[in-house]
Design a protein around this motif. Structure first.
Motif, PDB file in Angstrom:
ATOM      1  N   PHE A  44       0.822  -1.202   0.000  1.00  0.00           N
ATOM      2  CA  PHE A  44       0.000   0.000   0.000  1.00  0.00           C
ATOM      3  C   PHE A  44       0.858   1.255   0.000  1.00  0.00           C
ATOM      4  CE2 PHE A  44      -2.182   3.341   2.395  1.00  0.00           C
ATOM      5  CZ  PHE A  44      -3.270   3.555   1.558  1.00  0.00           C
ATOM      6  N   VAL A  45       1.888   1.285   0.850  1.00  0.00           N
ATOM      7  CA  VAL A  45       2.763   2.458   0.926  1.00  0.00           C
ATOM      8  C   VAL A  45       3.509   2.650  -0.394  1.00  0.00           C
ATOM      9  CG1 VAL A  45       4.829   3.406   2.060  1.00  0.00           C
ATOM     10  CG2 VAL A  45       2.995   2.382   3.431  1.00  0.00           C
ATOM     11  N   PHE A  46       4.048   1.572  -0.957  1.00  0.00           N
ATOM     12  CA  PHE A  46       4.747   1.656  -2.238  1.00  0.00           C
ATOM     13  C   PHE A  46       3.811   2.158  -3.333  1.00  0.00           C
ATOM     14  CE2 PHE A  46       5.963  -0.264  -6.306  1.00  0.00           C
ATOM     15  CZ  PHE A  46       7.221   0.296  -6.459  1.00  0.00           C
ATOM     16  N   TYR A  47       2.576   1.642  -3.353  1.00  0.00           N
ATOM     17  CA  TYR A  47       1.597   2.068  -4.358  1.00  0.00           C
ATOM     18  C   TYR A  47       1.285   3.564  -4.220  1.00  0.00           C
ATOM     19  CZ  TYR A  47      -2.761   2.510  -6.912  1.00  0.00           C
ATOM     20  OH  TYR A  47      -3.747   2.930  -7.772  1.00  0.00           O
ATOM     21  N   GLN A  48       1.146   4.048  -3.002  1.00  0.00           N
ATOM     22  CA  GLN A  48       0.856   5.466  -2.787  1.00  0.00           C
ATOM     23  C   GLN A  48       2.006   6.331  -3.279  1.00  0.00           C
ATOM     24  OE1 GLN A  48      -2.030   6.860  -1.803  1.00  0.00           O
ATOM     25  NE2 GLN A  48      -2.833   4.790  -1.888  1.00  0.00           N
ATOM     26  N   PHE A  49       3.257   5.959  -2.991  1.00  0.00           N
ATOM     27  CA  PHE A  49       4.389   6.715  -3.489  1.00  0.00           C
ATOM     28  C   PHE A  49       4.477   6.654  -5.012  1.00  0.00           C
ATOM     29  CE2 PHE A  49       6.335   6.267   0.825  1.00  0.00           C
ATOM     30  CZ  PHE A  49       6.408   7.624   1.089  1.00  0.00           C
ATOM     31  N   TYR A  50       4.248   5.480  -5.572  1.00  0.00           N
ATOM     32  CA  TYR A  50       4.312   5.297  -7.020  1.00  0.00           C
ATOM     33  C   TYR A  50       3.226   6.114  -7.705  1.00  0.00           C
ATOM     34  CZ  TYR A  50       4.196   3.054 -11.577  1.00  0.00           C
ATOM     35  OH  TYR A  50       4.210   2.829 -12.934  1.00  0.00           O
ATOM     36  N   GLN A  51       2.036   6.123  -7.156  1.00  0.00           N
ATOM     37  CA  GLN A  51       0.904   6.840  -7.749  1.00  0.00           C
ATOM     38  C   GLN A  51       1.139   8.350  -7.739  1.00  0.00           C
ATOM     39  OE1 GLN A  51      -2.767   6.342  -5.615  1.00  0.00           O
ATOM     40  NE2 GLN A  51      -3.984   6.656  -7.447  1.00  0.00           N
ATOM     41  N   HIS A  52       1.759   8.873  -6.687  1.00  0.00           N
ATOM     42  CA  HIS A  52       1.989  10.313  -6.606  1.00  0.00           C
ATOM     43  C   HIS A  52       3.218  10.762  -7.395  1.00  0.00           C
ATOM     44  CE1 HIS A  52      -1.215  11.156  -3.847  1.00  0.00           C
ATOM     45  NE2 HIS A  52      -0.822  10.164  -3.057  1.00  0.00           N
ATOM     46  N   SER A  53       4.088   9.844  -7.767  1.00  0.00           N
ATOM     47  CA  SER A  53       5.288  10.234  -8.521  1.00  0.00           C
ATOM     48  C   SER A  53       5.034  10.285 -10.023  1.00  0.00           C
ATOM     49  CB  SER A  53       6.432   9.261  -8.216  1.00  0.00           C
ATOM     50  OG  SER A  53       6.134   7.981  -8.744  1.00  0.00           O
ATOM     51  N   ILE A  54       3.896   9.795 -10.467  1.00  0.00           N
ATOM     52  CA  ILE A  54       3.592   9.815 -11.910  1.00  0.00           C
ATOM     53  C   ILE A  54       3.047  11.141 -12.330  1.00  0.00           C
ATOM     54  CG2 ILE A  54       2.105   8.823 -13.686  1.00  0.00           C
ATOM     55  CD1 ILE A  54       2.404   6.153 -12.392  1.00  0.00           C
TER      56      ILE A  54
END
Length: 67
Positions: free
Chosen positions: A57-67
């Motif tokens: 979940f944390v990785f997905y949140q960081f990945y989603q905001h970096s796009i």
């Protein structure tokens, strides 16, 4: 709540935060300082799934905001 002697044994706590006890079948145990809430028994099989879901979940949140 019944007092558990194993839960108070310092050898079952790593770095005073992580609880490791193969003989304790509970997934969630109270922390050594009771007012600080609860923690996972890290050797319980379901704890690996929960920890993995949290990291995903944390990785997905960081990945989603970096796009």
């Amino acid at each position: 709540m019944k007092k558990n002697i194993e839960e108070e044994n310092a050898e079952n706590w790593k770095r005073r935060v992580f609880y490791f006890n193969k003989n304790d079948h509970r997934l969630i145990v109270p922390k050594r300082v009771k007012i600080l809430s609860w923690t996972l028994n890290v050797v319980h099989p379901l704890s690996y799934i929960i920890i993995g879901l949290i990291f995903t979940f944390v990785f997905y949140q960081f990945y989603q905001h970096s796009i």
